[in-house]
Scaffold this motif. Sequence first.
Motif, mmCIF file in Angstrom:
data_model
loop_
_atom_site.group_PDB
_atom_site.id
_atom_site.type_symbol
_atom_site.label_atom_id
_atom_site.label_comp_id
_atom_site.label_asym_id
_atom_site.label_seq_id
_atom_site.Cartn_x
_atom_site.Cartn_y
_atom_site.Cartn_z
ATOM 1 N N ARG A 137 0.834 -1.207 0.000
ATOM 2 C CA ARG A 137 0.000 0.000 0.000
ATOM 3 C C ARG A 137 0.866 1.253 0.000
ATOM 4 N NH1 ARG A 137 -1.174 3.459 3.789
ATOM 5 N NH2 ARG A 137 -0.278 2.145 5.419
ATOM 6 N N ARG A 138 1.899 1.279 0.836
ATOM 7 C CA ARG A 138 2.760 2.452 0.906
ATOM 8 C C ARG A 138 3.572 2.618 -0.372
ATOM 9 N NH1 ARG A 138 5.821 2.307 6.509
ATOM 10 N NH2 ARG A 138 6.530 4.299 5.711
ATOM 11 N N VAL A 193 5.087 5.420 -5.540
ATOM 12 C CA VAL A 193 5.837 5.097 -6.750
ATOM 13 C C VAL A 193 5.684 6.168 -7.830
ATOM 14 C CG1 VAL A 193 4.094 3.679 -7.900
ATOM 15 C CG2 VAL A 193 6.508 3.190 -8.254
ATOM 16 N N VAL A 194 4.547 6.844 -7.876
ATOM 17 C CA VAL A 194 4.346 7.869 -8.905
ATOM 18 C C VAL A 194 5.241 9.089 -8.682
ATOM 19 C CG1 VAL A 194 1.993 7.178 -9.435
ATOM 20 C CG2 VAL A 194 2.393 8.852 -7.660
ATOM 21 N N TYR A 195 5.771 9.242 -7.471
ATOM 22 C CA TYR A 195 6.626 10.393 -7.184
ATOM 23 C C TYR A 195 8.098 10.123 -7.487
ATOM 24 C CZ TYR A 195 2.541 12.167 -4.806
ATOM 25 O OH TYR A 195 1.283 12.603 -4.518
ATOM 26 N N MET A 247 13.433 8.543 -11.712
ATOM 27 C CA MET A 247 14.415 7.464 -11.808
ATOM 28 C C MET A 247 14.518 6.955 -13.247
ATOM 29 S SD MET A 247 15.861 6.708 -8.897
ATOM 30 C CE MET A 247 16.267 4.990 -8.851
ATOM 31 N N ILE A 248 13.395 6.786 -13.916
ATOM 32 C CA ILE A 248 13.399 6.307 -15.303
ATOM 33 C C ILE A 248 14.048 7.338 -16.218
ATOM 34 C CG2 ILE A 248 11.895 5.704 -17.239
ATOM 35 C CD1 ILE A 248 9.964 4.514 -15.113
ATOM 36 N N ALA A 249 13.691 8.603 -16.030
ATOM 37 C CA ALA A 249 14.305 9.668 -16.848
ATOM 38 C C ALA A 249 15.809 9.738 -16.599
ATOM 39 C CB ALA A 249 13.647 11.008 -16.536
ATOM 40 N N GLY A 250 16.216 9.643 -15.359
ATOM 41 C CA GLY A 250 17.643 9.667 -15.038
ATOM 42 C C GLY A 250 18.387 8.501 -15.644
ATOM 43 N N TYR A 251 17.762 7.325 -15.657
ATOM 44 C CA TYR A 251 18.402 6.152 -16.251
ATOM 45 C C TYR A 251 18.627 6.362 -17.745
ATOM 46 C CZ TYR A 251 19.031 1.507 -18.153
ATOM 47 O OH TYR A 251 19.511 0.437 -18.848
ATOM 48 N N TYR A 252 17.581 6.854 -18.442
ATOM 49 C CA TYR A 252 17.722 7.048 -19.887
ATOM 50 C C TYR A 252 18.711 8.168 -20.215
ATOM 51 C CZ TYR A 252 14.175 3.657 -20.998
ATOM 52 O OH TYR A 252 13.487 2.482 -21.150
ATOM 53 N N ILE A 253 18.735 9.215 -19.426
ATOM 54 C CA ILE A 253 19.707 10.297 -19.660
ATOM 55 C C ILE A 253 21.130 9.789 -19.434
ATOM 56 C CG2 ILE A 253 20.531 12.499 -18.742
ATOM 57 C CD1 ILE A 253 17.550 13.208 -18.281
ATOM 58 N N MET A 254 21.356 9.045 -18.366
ATOM 59 C CA MET A 254 22.693 8.489 -18.111
ATOM 60 C C MET A 254 23.101 7.507 -19.197
ATOM 61 S SD MET A 254 24.406 9.650 -15.613
ATOM 62 C CE MET A 254 25.579 8.355 -15.331
ATOM 63 N N ASN A 255 22.154 6.674 -19.652
ATOM 64 C CA ASN A 255 22.455 5.717 -20.711
ATOM 65 C C ASN A 255 22.834 6.448 -21.998
ATOM 66 O OD1 ASN A 255 22.745 3.162 -21.759
ATOM 67 N ND2 ASN A 255 20.620 3.031 -22.433
ATOM 68 N N TRP A 256 22.083 7.503 -22.334
ATOM 69 C CA TRP A 256 22.408 8.292 -23.527
ATOM 70 C C TRP A 256 23.789 8.939 -23.386
ATOM 71 C CZ3 TRP A 256 23.418 13.527 -23.725
ATOM 72 C CH2 TRP A 256 23.603 14.060 -24.997
#
Length: 107
Positions: free
Chosen positions: A63-64, A69-71, A76-85
Amino acid sequence: MQPTQVRLGGGSNAPIGRHNNFLGNWGNFGGMKQKGIVSYGIAPNRQKPLAGAFHDAIFNTWRRFSTQVVYWAPPMIAGYYIMNWAIERNEYLNSKAGRAEFASEEE
Protein backbone atom coordinates in the motif's frame (compact mmCIF):
# COMPACT_ATOMS: atom_id res chain seq x y z
CA MET A 1 0.45 7.46 68.47
CA GLN A 2 -1.49 9.93 66.32
CA PRO A 3 0.26 12.13 63.69
CA THR A 4 0.79 15.72 64.70
CA GLN A 5 -1.25 18.66 63.42
CA VAL A 6 1.68 19.77 61.18
CA ARG A 7 1.96 16.35 59.61
CA LEU A 8 -1.75 16.29 58.91
CA GLY A 9 -1.47 19.60 57.08
CA GLY A 10 -3.49 21.58 59.58
CA GLY A 11 -6.72 19.62 59.22
CA SER A 12 -8.24 18.12 62.31
CA ASN A 13 -10.40 15.56 60.52
CA ALA A 14 -7.82 14.26 58.03
CA PRO A 15 -8.12 10.56 57.18
CA ILE A 16 -5.69 8.25 58.88
CA GLY A 17 -4.68 5.13 57.00
CA ARG A 18 -4.27 1.60 58.16
CA HIS A 19 -0.74 2.18 59.45
CA ASN A 20 -1.40 5.66 60.93
CA ASN A 21 -0.23 7.46 57.77
CA PHE A 22 -1.91 10.58 56.40
CA LEU A 23 -3.98 9.67 53.33
CA GLY A 24 -4.95 13.02 51.88
CA ASN A 25 -4.01 15.69 49.33
CA TRP A 26 -1.53 14.08 46.91
CA GLY A 27 -3.59 11.92 44.55
CA ASN A 28 -6.58 11.94 46.93
CA PHE A 29 -5.69 8.56 48.37
CA GLY A 30 -8.44 8.73 50.91
CA GLY A 31 -11.13 9.60 48.36
CA MET A 32 -13.93 7.50 46.95
CA LYS A 33 -13.24 4.66 44.56
CA GLN A 34 -13.63 5.58 40.90
CA LYS A 35 -16.48 3.96 39.01
CA GLY A 36 -16.85 3.12 35.35
CA ILE A 37 -13.15 2.49 34.66
CA VAL A 38 -12.46 -1.00 33.43
CA SER A 39 -9.03 -2.36 32.66
CA TYR A 40 -8.23 -5.71 31.14
CA GLY A 41 -5.01 -7.65 31.17
CA ILE A 42 -3.62 -10.80 29.69
CA ALA A 43 -0.83 -12.98 30.93
CA PRO A 44 2.48 -12.55 29.06
CA ASN A 45 2.60 -16.22 28.13
CA ARG A 46 -0.82 -15.94 26.45
CA GLN A 47 0.10 -13.04 24.17
CA LYS A 48 1.08 -13.38 20.53
CA PRO A 49 3.28 -10.32 19.91
CA LEU A 50 3.82 -11.11 16.21
CA ALA A 51 0.28 -12.23 15.40
CA GLY A 52 -0.41 -11.18 11.82
CA ALA A 53 2.79 -9.15 11.57
CA PHE A 54 4.10 -10.81 8.41
CA HIS A 55 0.73 -10.69 6.65
CA ASP A 56 0.24 -7.04 7.57
CA ALA A 57 3.81 -6.20 6.61
CA ILE A 58 3.29 -7.47 3.06
CA PHE A 59 0.06 -5.60 2.44
CA ASN A 60 1.11 -2.44 4.30
CA THR A 61 4.38 -2.34 2.33
CA TRP A 62 2.49 -2.73 -0.95
CA ARG A 63 0.00 0.00 0.00
CA ARG A 64 2.76 2.45 0.91
CA PHE A 65 4.83 1.56 -2.17
CA SER A 66 1.91 1.95 -4.56
CA THR A 67 1.06 5.42 -3.27
CA GLN A 68 4.65 6.70 -3.50
CA VAL A 69 5.84 5.10 -6.75
CA VAL A 70 4.35 7.87 -8.90
CA TYR A 71 6.63 10.39 -7.18
CA TRP A 72 9.99 8.64 -7.50
CA ALA A 73 9.64 6.30 -10.51
CA PRO A 74 9.44 8.92 -13.33
CA PRO A 75 12.59 10.79 -12.22
CA MET A 76 14.42 7.46 -11.81
CA ILE A 77 13.40 6.31 -15.30
CA ALA A 78 14.30 9.67 -16.85
CA GLY A 79 17.64 9.67 -15.04
CA TYR A 80 18.40 6.15 -16.25
CA TYR A 81 17.72 7.05 -19.89
CA ILE A 82 19.71 10.30 -19.66
CA MET A 83 22.69 8.49 -18.11
CA ASN A 84 22.45 5.72 -20.71
CA TRP A 85 22.41 8.29 -23.53
CA ALA A 86 25.36 10.17 -22.00
CA ILE A 87 27.44 7.01 -21.62
CA GLU A 88 26.75 5.92 -25.20
CA ARG A 89 27.49 9.41 -26.51
CA ASN A 90 30.76 9.55 -24.57
CA GLU A 91 31.80 6.13 -25.90
CA TYR A 92 30.99 7.23 -29.45
CA LEU A 93 32.89 10.53 -29.18
CA ASN A 94 35.93 8.71 -27.84
CA SER A 95 35.78 6.02 -30.52
CA LYS A 96 37.64 6.08 -33.83
CA ALA A 97 34.50 7.05 -35.77
CA GLY A 98 33.57 9.84 -33.35
CA ARG A 99 37.08 11.32 -33.39
CA ALA A 100 37.07 11.26 -37.17
CA GLU A 101 33.67 12.94 -37.36
CA PHE A 102 34.48 15.76 -34.90
CA ALA A 103 38.23 16.14 -35.56
CA SER A 104 37.79 19.45 -37.37
CA GLU A 105 35.97 21.01 -34.39
CA GLU A 106 38.81 20.34 -31.91
CA GLU A 107 41.35 22.53 -33.69
